[in-house]
Design a protein around this motif. Structure first.
Motif, mmCIF file in Angstrom:
data_model
loop_
_atom_site.group_PDB
_atom_site.id
_atom_site.type_symbol
_atom_site.label_atom_id
_atom_site.label_comp_id
_atom_site.label_asym_id
_atom_site.label_seq_id
_atom_site.Cartn_x
_atom_site.Cartn_y
_atom_site.Cartn_z
ATOM 1 N N UNK A 173 0.820 -1.202 0.000
ATOM 2 C CA UNK A 173 0.000 0.000 0.000
ATOM 3 C C UNK A 173 0.854 1.252 0.000
ATOM 4 N N UNK A 174 2.095 1.121 0.395
ATOM 5 C CA UNK A 174 2.976 2.277 0.444
ATOM 6 C C UNK A 174 3.559 2.601 -0.924
ATOM 7 N N UNK A 175 3.203 1.795 -1.918
ATOM 8 C CA UNK A 175 3.675 2.075 -3.261
ATOM 9 C C UNK A 175 5.063 1.535 -3.544
ATOM 10 N N UNK A 176 5.232 0.229 -3.548
ATOM 11 C CA UNK A 176 6.545 -0.326 -3.889
ATOM 12 C C UNK A 176 6.851 -0.057 -5.348
ATOM 13 N N UNK A 177 8.037 -0.355 -5.758
ATOM 14 C CA UNK A 177 8.428 -0.121 -7.142
ATOM 15 C C UNK A 177 7.548 -0.938 -8.080
ATOM 16 N N UNK A 178 6.933 -0.255 -9.045
ATOM 17 C CA UNK A 178 6.170 -0.988 -10.043
ATOM 18 C C UNK A 178 7.118 -1.527 -11.108
ATOM 19 N N UNK A 179 6.529 -2.221 -12.102
ATOM 20 C CA UNK A 179 7.382 -2.854 -13.107
ATOM 21 C C UNK A 179 8.188 -1.824 -13.890
ATOM 22 N N UNK A 180 7.531 -0.698 -14.253
ATOM 23 C CA UNK A 180 8.243 0.352 -14.985
ATOM 24 C C UNK A 180 9.354 0.947 -14.135
ATOM 25 N N UNK A 181 9.045 1.174 -12.842
ATOM 26 C CA UNK A 181 10.057 1.733 -11.950
ATOM 27 C C UNK A 181 11.202 0.754 -11.736
ATOM 28 N N UNK A 182 10.851 -0.548 -11.652
ATOM 29 C CA UNK A 182 11.896 -1.566 -11.504
ATOM 30 C C UNK A 182 12.797 -1.574 -12.728
ATOM 31 N N UNK A 183 12.159 -1.547 -13.920
ATOM 32 C CA UNK A 183 12.956 -1.519 -15.148
ATOM 33 C C UNK A 183 13.817 -0.265 -15.202
ATOM 34 N N UNK A 184 13.226 0.863 -14.805
ATOM 35 C CA UNK A 184 13.979 2.118 -14.793
ATOM 36 C C UNK A 184 15.144 2.039 -13.825
ATOM 37 N N UNK A 185 14.872 1.445 -12.637
ATOM 38 C CA UNK A 185 15.927 1.306 -11.636
ATOM 39 C C UNK A 185 17.033 0.385 -12.136
ATOM 40 N N UNK A 186 16.633 -0.701 -12.812
ATOM 41 C CA UNK A 186 17.624 -1.625 -13.365
ATOM 42 C C UNK A 186 18.470 -0.914 -14.414
ATOM 43 N N UNK A 187 17.795 -0.126 -15.277
ATOM 44 C CA UNK A 187 18.543 0.618 -16.290
ATOM 45 C C UNK A 187 19.498 1.620 -15.650
ATOM 46 N N UNK A 188 19.025 2.283 -14.587
ATOM 47 C CA UNK A 188 19.876 3.252 -13.904
ATOM 48 C C UNK A 188 21.092 2.571 -13.291
ATOM 49 N N UNK A 190 22.333 -0.312 -14.218
ATOM 50 C CA UNK A 190 23.175 -0.807 -15.307
ATOM 51 C C UNK A 190 24.030 0.312 -15.879
ATOM 52 N N UNK A 191 23.405 1.475 -16.062
ATOM 53 C CA UNK A 191 24.155 2.635 -16.569
ATOM 54 C C UNK A 191 25.228 3.059 -15.582
ATOM 55 N N UNK A 192 24.865 3.054 -14.300
ATOM 56 C CA UNK A 192 25.837 3.435 -13.276
ATOM 57 C C UNK A 192 27.007 2.451 -13.256
ATOM 58 N N UNK A 193 26.683 1.151 -13.352
ATOM 59 C CA UNK A 193 27.737 0.137 -13.377
ATOM 60 C C UNK A 193 28.623 0.311 -14.599
ATOM 61 N N UNK A 194 27.986 0.584 -15.748
ATOM 62 C CA UNK A 194 28.757 0.796 -16.978
ATOM 63 C C UNK A 194 29.668 2.016 -16.842
ATOM 64 N N UNK A 195 29.113 3.106 -16.282
ATOM 65 C CA UNK A 195 29.906 4.328 -16.098
ATOM 66 C C UNK A 195 31.064 4.092 -15.138
ATOM 67 N N UNK A 196 30.796 3.324 -14.059
ATOM 68 C CA UNK A 196 31.859 3.022 -13.111
ATOM 69 C C UNK A 196 32.944 2.176 -13.781
ATOM 70 N N UNK A 197 32.501 1.236 -14.618
ATOM 71 C CA UNK A 197 33.464 0.405 -15.330
ATOM 72 C C UNK A 197 34.305 1.246 -16.276
ATOM 73 N N UNK A 198 33.639 2.164 -16.993
ATOM 74 C CA UNK A 198 34.364 3.044 -17.897
ATOM 75 C C UNK A 198 35.335 3.940 -17.125
ATOM 76 N N UNK A 199 34.872 4.459 -15.984
ATOM 77 C CA UNK A 199 35.736 5.307 -15.170
ATOM 78 C C UNK A 199 36.943 4.524 -14.664
#
Length: 266
Positions: A173-188, A190-199
């Motif tokens: 009821x408190x509004x957990x991550x929905x599927x779109x938010x989960x996908x967005x979080x996964x993408x974020x 993944x992007x962060x991991x990729x950026x860290x790897x590049x750095x």
């Protein structure tokens, strides 16, 4: 509405989905039906079936824009009617692994696993939380409509319901991550991991360049030291040779004087 009478029971479709998971067909085909009504039951969906905020009772054929709308609706319905809900099953397509169905059940659905004698003593002192309640709301994604549709609804509970003010606010009821938010979080992530790897790779490249520069400088210093060592060696050898020549000259001089004195005595 007439939709409820024409709708098929998702308790059957749920079993069909489970039974057909071993076949190489898309799971959603169990939910989608043609308009002929032959060989399968159909769900007739009208524009007015799109859920409205004042819809007081779920029904087969009710339409939601998203799975999260369905969850939020049933969660609020449960709160107003004295029970909490949870996700009991999530279905994915065998074709593209997309989520195509959710079973939302009363929190008292099912039974707790058998406990040891020690755990049973503790359990007797606490309130029983699972009593095999059959209340359920099942929604399935209709690709042709791009909407989520209620395909089964069981209203009855086998336990006493709470008053709305007593219903606890659960995480759902408190509004957990929905599927779109989960996908967005996964993408974020993944992007962060990729950026860290590049750095990290850039840092490693910079360190390698710095190390190469240090190696070049060290090599030059070692070369200069070798050259200086060779020069010192040559200098020392020259000094030693000079001293030896001086010593030889002095020795020859004293020998000459000794011979002259001996000749004079004779």
């Amino acid at each position: 509405m007439g939709t409820s009478a024409q709708g098929f029971d998702l308790m059957e479709s749920g079993r069909d989905i489970e039974e057909e998971t071993s076949n190489d067909i898309e799971l959603e085909t169990v939910e989608e039906c043609d308009d002929t009504g032959e060989n399968m039951k159909t769900i007739v969906i009208c524009d007015e079936d799109l859920v409205k905020s004042d819809s007081s009772e779920p029904y087969v054929g009710m339409v939601f824009k998203s799975a999260d709308d369905g969850r939020e609706y049933y969660s609020e319905y449960g709160r107003l009617n004295g029970f909490t809900i949870r996700v009991n099953r999530k279905r994915r397509s065998r074709i593209d692994r997309a989520v195509i169905g959710f079973d939302y059940v009363c929190s008292k659905e099912g039974f707790r696993r058998k406990k040891s004698s020690k755990e049973e003593k503790v359990a007797r002192l606490s309130r029983q939380t699972r009593v095999g309640c059959k209340a359920i709301l099942v929604i399935a994604y209709k690709r042709d409509l791009e909407k989520w549709v209620v395909t089964n609804f069981v209203r009855e509970h086998n336990h006493e319901l709470m008053v709305p003010s007593e219903v606890p606010v659960r995480q759902i009821d408190k509004g957990p991550l929905n599927e779109d938010e989960k996908d967005k979080r996964i993408r974020e992530l993944t992007t962060k991991l990729y950026n860290e790897k590049q750095r990290f790779q850039r840092q490693c490249a910079a360190y390698e360049e710095r190390c190469d520069a240090y190696k070049a400088q060290l090599s030059k210093i070692m070369k200069d030291i070798d050259m200086h060592t060779d020069h010192l060696t040559m200098t020392v050898q020259t000094v030693v040779q000079s001293i030896k020549e001086i010593e030889d000259e002095e020795s020859n001089h004293w020998e000459t004087q000794a011979i002259q004195r001996r000749n004079n005595v004779i």
